[in-house]
Design a protein around this motif. Structure first.
Motif, mmCIF file in Angstrom:
data_model
loop_
_atom_site.group_PDB
_atom_site.id
_atom_site.type_symbol
_atom_site.label_atom_id
_atom_site.label_comp_id
_atom_site.label_asym_id
_atom_site.label_seq_id
_atom_site.Cartn_x
_atom_site.Cartn_y
_atom_site.Cartn_z
ATOM 1 N N ILE A 315 -12.164 22.342 -12.553
ATOM 2 C CA ILE A 315 -11.768 20.959 -12.808
ATOM 3 C C ILE A 315 -12.867 20.227 -13.575
ATOM 4 O O ILE A 315 -12.595 19.411 -14.460
ATOM 5 N N PHE A 316 -14.119 20.533 -13.246
ATOM 6 C CA PHE A 316 -15.232 19.923 -13.976
ATOM 7 C C PHE A 316 -15.232 20.382 -15.427
ATOM 8 O O PHE A 316 -15.430 19.586 -16.352
ATOM 9 N N THR A 328 -6.811 18.777 -24.727
ATOM 10 C CA THR A 328 -5.802 18.096 -23.920
ATOM 11 C C THR A 328 -5.653 18.751 -22.559
ATOM 12 O O THR A 328 -5.537 19.979 -22.456
ATOM 13 N N LEU A 329 -5.674 17.931 -21.515
ATOM 14 C CA LEU A 329 -5.394 18.422 -20.166
ATOM 15 C C LEU A 329 -3.885 18.386 -19.954
ATOM 16 O O LEU A 329 -3.295 17.343 -19.674
ATOM 17 N N ILE A 334 -2.987 20.744 -14.819
ATOM 18 C CA ILE A 334 -3.063 19.898 -13.627
ATOM 19 C C ILE A 334 -2.335 20.550 -12.448
ATOM 20 O O ILE A 334 -2.850 20.596 -11.327
ATOM 21 N N LEU A 335 -1.130 21.075 -12.702
ATOM 22 C CA LEU A 335 -0.383 21.749 -11.639
ATOM 23 C C LEU A 335 -1.104 23.029 -11.206
ATOM 24 O O LEU A 335 -1.194 23.326 -10.007
ATOM 25 N N GLY A 336 -1.616 23.776 -12.182
ATOM 26 C CA GLY A 336 -2.304 25.029 -11.863
ATOM 27 C C GLY A 336 -3.528 24.813 -11.003
ATOM 28 O O GLY A 336 -3.736 25.514 -10.009
ATOM 29 N N ILE A 337 -4.352 23.834 -11.356
ATOM 30 C CA ILE A 337 -5.574 23.595 -10.593
ATOM 31 C C ILE A 337 -5.244 23.057 -9.206
ATOM 32 O O ILE A 337 -5.956 23.310 -8.232
ATOM 33 N N SER A 338 -4.140 22.317 -9.077
ATOM 34 C CA SER A 338 -3.719 21.826 -7.757
ATOM 35 C C SER A 338 -3.353 22.988 -6.846
ATOM 36 O O SER A 338 -3.739 23.018 -5.668
ATOM 37 N N ILE A 339 -2.621 23.950 -7.377
ATOM 38 C CA ILE A 339 -2.247 25.130 -6.594
ATOM 39 C C ILE A 339 -3.483 25.933 -6.212
ATOM 40 O O ILE A 339 -3.582 26.471 -5.101
#
Length: 404
Positions: A315-316, A328-329, A334-339
């Motif tokens: 994430i950093f 671009t994020l 965003i979904l991948g890092i949340s999982i």
């Protein structure tokens, strides 16, 4: 060890030599009883690793000029290993000056030769790391920094399988599910992220990238597991002395690669400082610090914690690459890092701990003749391995977590 028995150095009680399964169970039990000092060390390792690993792909990206490297990546790896060797020597001299009276001198020729023989296995991860460090630069030519970090997280599943095979590490069903969830998170991030075009080898980019990714995942995974095995199997050896051997092997392998490059590209390749900039100097320092920190992970923690801490750095890396380079994020990221974060929480949750199987007595009865040679190599593999026995020692007899 004699006739399949080990003798306690304190009370001289004789115990049955532990099997690899016993060591694995003792390691799980040890992790559930770690002290506050050990937890503080883990926090320091994770925070430091997140910062260093997060910066690494950013610095590699900043080192590129017009989409390519003006310097030899092998020269960066060689200078990194040389810096780590220098650090290991300095710390070894410092540790030797603060040895207690009666302790075996660290700087004696006999100690050095014996430690070199016992730690010759460190040459294996050193070679694998030399290959992997070169691949890190190759991967940057195809992916942006955040994507490289997400791809590197695939190593966690490979490492878990290798730990189970090589070191007999046990994982619960919930932990395997967490690792599967990690793969899903990585896959979500990688949807529609492959670049278009062809590689220098004439292959479609997708084909070349899949090949590099396969090597990029398996080689460092093998290196990490073998490194943990080698460091913990010689747990009584000073970590700085072990690092001296590991980094020395790494410097030798990278120097041989420089010589090989000079044969094919000419003597100009021997100029290891050619094309370097301030960004590459920062990269060398960052890589050296990251390698030193990793050795403490492998000896005093474990490889899974190391790789999950590297996951936190994703994430950093994503935010920094977006801020510095305009990447671009995407929603996939965003979904991948949340999982991935959900997977990490599930893996280290108290509910996912491996439960001990019922035992008849405190120690397993084993076939000594068939298992003695194999089991002896695992005696010191994990901290607290002998806690599986019923014998206890006083708090004043325990050795410190970190070397003096």
């Amino acid at each position: 060890m004699k006739n399949g028995m080990i003798e306690c150095s304190v009370c001289h009680a004789k115990l049955v030599s532990p099997t690899t399964r016993t060591v694995s169970r003792a390691y799980d039990r040890h992790r559930s009883k770690i002290s506050s000092k050990y937890r503080a060390l883990n926090v320091f390792l994770v925070v430091g690793d997140c910062i260093l690993v997060g910066l690494q792909p950013i610095l590699v990206y900043m080192s590129k000029v017009d989409g390519s490297f003006k310097f030899s990546p092998i020269s960066v790896n060689f200078l990194t290993e040389a810096a780590k060797v220098l650090f290991a020597i300095i710390m070894l001299l410092f540790q030797a000056r603060h040895q207690k009276v009666g302790e075996k001198p660290l700087l004696s020729v006999s100690t050095f030769v014996q430690a070199a023989r016992n730690n010759v296995l460190l040459a294996v991860p050193a070679l694998l790391y030399a290959i992997n460090n070169y691949l890190k630069f190759i991967m940057q030519l195809y992916f942006n920094p955040a994507t490289v970090k997400m791809l590197s997280n695939l190593k966690v599943l490979v490492i878990a399988v290798l730990l189970k095979i090589i070191m007999r590490r046990r994982f619960s069903v919930i932990q395997w599910e967490a690792l599967a969830l990690l793969l899903i998170g990585i896959s979500v991030n990688q949807l529609r992220s492959l670049p278009e075009g062809r590689t220098a080898m004439g292959l479609p980019v997708a084909t070349g990238v899949y090949l590099y990714t396969l090597i990029f995942v398996t080689v460092p995974s093998l290196a990490s597991v073998y490194n943990e095995y080698a460091l913990k199997s010689q747990f009584e050896t000073s970590i700085y002395l072990q690092n001296l051997f590991l980094y020395g092997y790494g410097a030798i392998f990278n120097f041989l690669a420089i010589l090989g490059t000079a044969i094919f590209k000419g003597p100009s390749s021997l100029d290891i400082l050619q094309g370097h900039s301030k960004a590459t100097m920062f990269l060398i320092c960052n890589n050296a610090a990251q390698g030193i920190l990793s050795s403490f992970f492998f000896k005093y923690a474990d490889t899974i914690l190391k790789k999950y801490s590297s996951t936190v750095a994703t994430i950093f890396t994503g935010i920094a690459s977006a801020a510095l380079f305009g990447h671009t994020l995407t929603m996939n990221f965003i979904l991948g890092i949340s999982i991935v974060f959900i997977s990490m929480h599930q893996f280290f949750s108290p509910l996912s701990k491996v439960k001990d199987e019922p035992q008849n007595g405190n120690l397993e009865i084993v076939d000594i003749q068939n298992h003695r040679s194999k089991d002896s190599s695992f005696l010191n593999m994990a901290a607290g391995a002998n806690e599986d026995a019923s014998h206890r020692i006083g708090s004043n007899e325990k050795e410190p977590l970190l070397p003096a």
